[in-house]
Design an enzyme around this catalytic site. Structure first.
Site, PDB file in Angstrom:
ATOM      1  N   HIS A 154       0.795  -1.223   0.000  1.00 35.62           N
ATOM      2  CA  HIS A 154       0.000   0.000   0.000  1.00 35.62           C
ATOM      3  C   HIS A 154       0.832   1.279   0.000  1.00 35.62           C
ATOM      4  CE1 HIS A 154       0.959  -0.074   4.267  1.00 35.62           C
ATOM      5  NE2 HIS A 154       0.620   1.189   4.321  1.00 35.62           N
TER       6      HIS A 154
HETATM    7  C1  UD1 Z   1      -2.226   5.359   5.938  1.00 37.10           C
HETATM    8  C2  UD1 Z   1      -0.920   5.843   6.583  1.00 37.10           C
HETATM    9  C3  UD1 Z   1       0.131   4.741   6.475  1.00 37.10           C
HETATM   10  C4  UD1 Z   1      -0.389   3.431   7.018  1.00 37.10           C
HETATM   11  C5  UD1 Z   1      -1.687   3.074   6.302  1.00 37.10           C
HETATM   12  C6  UD1 Z   1      -2.304   1.793   6.769  1.00 37.10           C
HETATM   13  C7  UD1 Z   1      -0.400   8.234   6.454  1.00 37.10           C
HETATM   14  C8  UD1 Z   1       0.448   9.220   5.785  1.00 37.10           C
HETATM   15  N1  UD1 Z   1      -0.378   7.001   5.894  1.00 37.10           N
HETATM   16  O1  UD1 Z   1      -1.988   5.168   4.564  1.00 37.10           O
HETATM   17  O2  UD1 Z   1       1.270   5.116   7.205  1.00 37.10           O
HETATM   18  O3  UD1 Z   1       0.568   2.418   6.817  1.00 37.10           O
HETATM   19  O4  UD1 Z   1      -2.617   4.150   6.545  1.00 37.10           O
HETATM   20  O5  UD1 Z   1      -3.421   1.502   6.008  1.00 37.10           O
HETATM   21  O6  UD1 Z   1      -1.058   8.534   7.421  1.00 37.10           O
HETATM   22  N2  UD1 Z   1      -9.459   4.584   1.897  1.00 37.10           N
HETATM   23  C9  UD1 Z   1     -10.635   3.885   1.899  1.00 37.10           C
HETATM   24  N3  UD1 Z   1     -11.188   3.556   3.106  1.00 37.10           N
HETATM   25  C10 UD1 Z   1     -10.617   3.907   4.293  1.00 37.10           C
HETATM   26  C11 UD1 Z   1      -9.409   4.629   4.266  1.00 37.10           C
HETATM   27  C12 UD1 Z   1      -8.850   4.945   3.065  1.00 37.10           C
HETATM   28  O7  UD1 Z   1     -11.180   3.545   0.865  1.00 37.10           O
HETATM   29  O8  UD1 Z   1     -11.179   3.567   5.357  1.00 37.10           O
HETATM   30  C13 UD1 Z   1      -8.843   4.928   0.602  1.00 37.10           C
HETATM   31  C14 UD1 Z   1      -9.118   6.348   0.189  1.00 37.10           C
HETATM   32  O9  UD1 Z   1      -9.361   6.395  -1.152  1.00 37.10           O
HETATM   33  C15 UD1 Z   1      -7.818   7.069   0.488  1.00 37.10           C
HETATM   34  C16 UD1 Z   1      -6.790   5.964   0.332  1.00 37.10           C
HETATM   35  O10 UD1 Z   1      -7.444   4.750   0.721  1.00 37.10           O
HETATM   36  O11 UD1 Z   1      -7.620   8.135  -0.357  1.00 37.10           O
HETATM   37  C17 UD1 Z   1      -5.582   6.158   1.185  1.00 37.10           C
HETATM   38  O12 UD1 Z   1      -5.942   6.423   2.558  1.00 37.10           O
HETATM   39  P1  UD1 Z   1      -5.004   7.350   3.475  1.00 37.10           P
HETATM   40  O13 UD1 Z   1      -5.547   7.414   4.844  1.00 37.10           O
HETATM   41  O14 UD1 Z   1      -4.739   8.625   2.761  1.00 37.10           O
HETATM   42  O15 UD1 Z   1      -3.614   6.609   3.475  1.00 37.10           O
HETATM   43  P2  UD1 Z   1      -3.203   5.073   3.525  1.00 37.10           P
HETATM   44  O16 UD1 Z   1      -2.636   4.713   2.210  1.00 37.10           O
HETATM   45  O17 UD1 Z   1      -4.291   4.204   4.080  1.00 37.10           O
END
Ligand code: UD1
Length: 351
Positions: A199
């Site tokens: 991820h």
């Molecule tokens: C975040 C953390 C990362 C951690 C990871 C675990 C930061 C900078 N990154 O990354 O360190 O390892 O979480 O998962 O804080 N999304 C969903 N559902 C959710 C959450 C996210 O669909 O419940 C999708 C959204 O489209 C979002 C993307 O996943 O834009 C990324 O989510 P985000 O919280 O920005 O970062 P992660 O890649 O999850």
């Protein structure tokens, strides 16, 4: 004493759960704030249930967005919450955007901050988490580290030694407590498999890189079946670029116990996660990390972790070594014993 905990994203939950538990019965008032950085049921709710965490007292519901937008939303929405509740200390966990944003709010309000999982460094500032780590540690009054490398990194950055407490690994507390409940792999899972998670933006947000990793996985299928629970970020990219996934066993993100069971029984784990490098080291399962650096070097020096970077050839060589039964053996680092949160609680409640 009033302690306020802030969690936001999936890897925070298994770190906060044991600390909340250890502080129960210590005569302190506890408040739990969820920023809502992760909001899907399978990225958040199911972890609260399996880890037996109390429901959050407040959910800031910030959701997804660019780093700036997400961080800003937390700053904006968290400030009135802490101003109103005036805790004696705020605990922040790990290295996600919610960690830094909450710490920044508290520092400006002169509220005491404790950082759980302090001192980890990849020395790669292109990782958003590295920025979050360095800045959160600069703002924290109490720094709880999982291993000696953390203490050294903090001292090198000028943090006074009396603020640093090496307590061990709280995420391993959750693992130790719940491993007996983690059942054998569920239906449809092959008997011998490599478990994959991906991820990191550096691996999944660039089309060529993600394509080349998927090609390498498809190539490996002759040697071992691949089980791949797909993070929402990664699934979006695979769909957006219509990338082929052949006969890989793609799954939805899994709950904590199911994922723990899959790790425990895997022939090998391929990952770019931070926490999984630690869990595999504890479990003694070979781990090949698809990154060039790690903020958890003890998993390489003492544990089962090997950094394979972004070179598919290296990945293949290391995988072959593992499948031939020649994986390196590891040991469990000191203080990764299931009692880190108790050590944190003792420090917090000691006047
Ligand atoms: C975040 C953390 C990362 C951690 C990871 C675990 C930061 C900078 N990154 O990354 O360190 O390892 O979480 O998962 O804080 N999304 C969903 N559902 C959710 C959450 C996210 O669909 O419940 C999708 C959204 O489209 C979002 C993307 O996943 O834009 C990324 O989510 P985000 O919280 O920005 O970062 P992660 O890649 O999850």
């Amino acid at each position: 004493m009033h302690i306020l905990h802030v969690v936001g994203a999936r890897p925070n939950f298994m770190k906060a759960a044991p600390v909340l538990r250890a502080l129960q019965g210590c005569g302190v008032r506890q408040t739990l704030v969820h920023t809502g950085q992760h909001y899907d049921a399978n990225m958040s709710d199911v972890f609260f249930a399996q880890l037996a965490m109390p429901a959050p007292d407040v959910n800031l519901e910030v959701g997804s967005g660019s780093h700036a937008a997400q961080t800003a939303a937390i700053l904006w929405r968290f400030e009135p919450v802490v101003e109103e509740r005036r805790p004696d200390i705020v605990l922040v966990y790990g290295d996600v955007n919610s960690t830094l944003a909450a710490a920044l709010v508290c520092a400006k309000l002169s509220l005491r901050i404790a950082h759980v999982e302090a001192g980890l460094r990849s020395f790669d500032r292109s990782m958003p988490e590295e920025i979050n780590r360095v800045l959160t540690d600069q703002l924290a009054d109490l720094l709880f580290t999982p291993s000696q490398d953390g203490d050294r990194n903090l001292q090198r950055e000028g943090i006074p030694a009396e603020r640093i407490h090496r307590v061990g690994n709280v995420m391993i507390d959750s693992l130790v407590r719940l491993l007996p409940e983690a059942q054998a792999a569920s239906n449809g899972i092959p008997s011998r498999y490599a478990l994959v998670t991906l991820h990191r933006p550096s691996n999944v947000d660039d089309e060529r890189t993600l394509k080349s990793i998927l090609h390498a996985l498809l190539d490996m299928q002759g040697a071992v079946e691949i089980v791949f629970p797909v993070h929402p970020r990664t699934r979006q990219r695979i769909e957006q670029w219509r990338l082929g996934t052949g006969k890989l066993h793609l799954l939805e993100p899994l709950p904590y116990l199911e994922f723990l069971a899959l790790q425990r029984h895997a022939a090998v784990v391929l990952t770019d996660s931070g926490g999984i490098q630690e869990e595999t080291t504890y479990l003694g399962v070979p781990c090949l990390t698809l990154r060039n650096s790690t903020e958890r070097p003890i998993t390489v020096t003492m544990g089962t972790n090997v950094l394979v970077g972004d070179d598919p050839a290296r990945l293949k060589t290391e995988l072959a070594r593992v499948l031939e039964g020649k994986a390196k053996k590891g040991t469990i680092p000191p203080l990764w014993d299931g009692h880190a949160a108790e050590r944190i609680a003792r420090i917090l409640v000691t006047p």
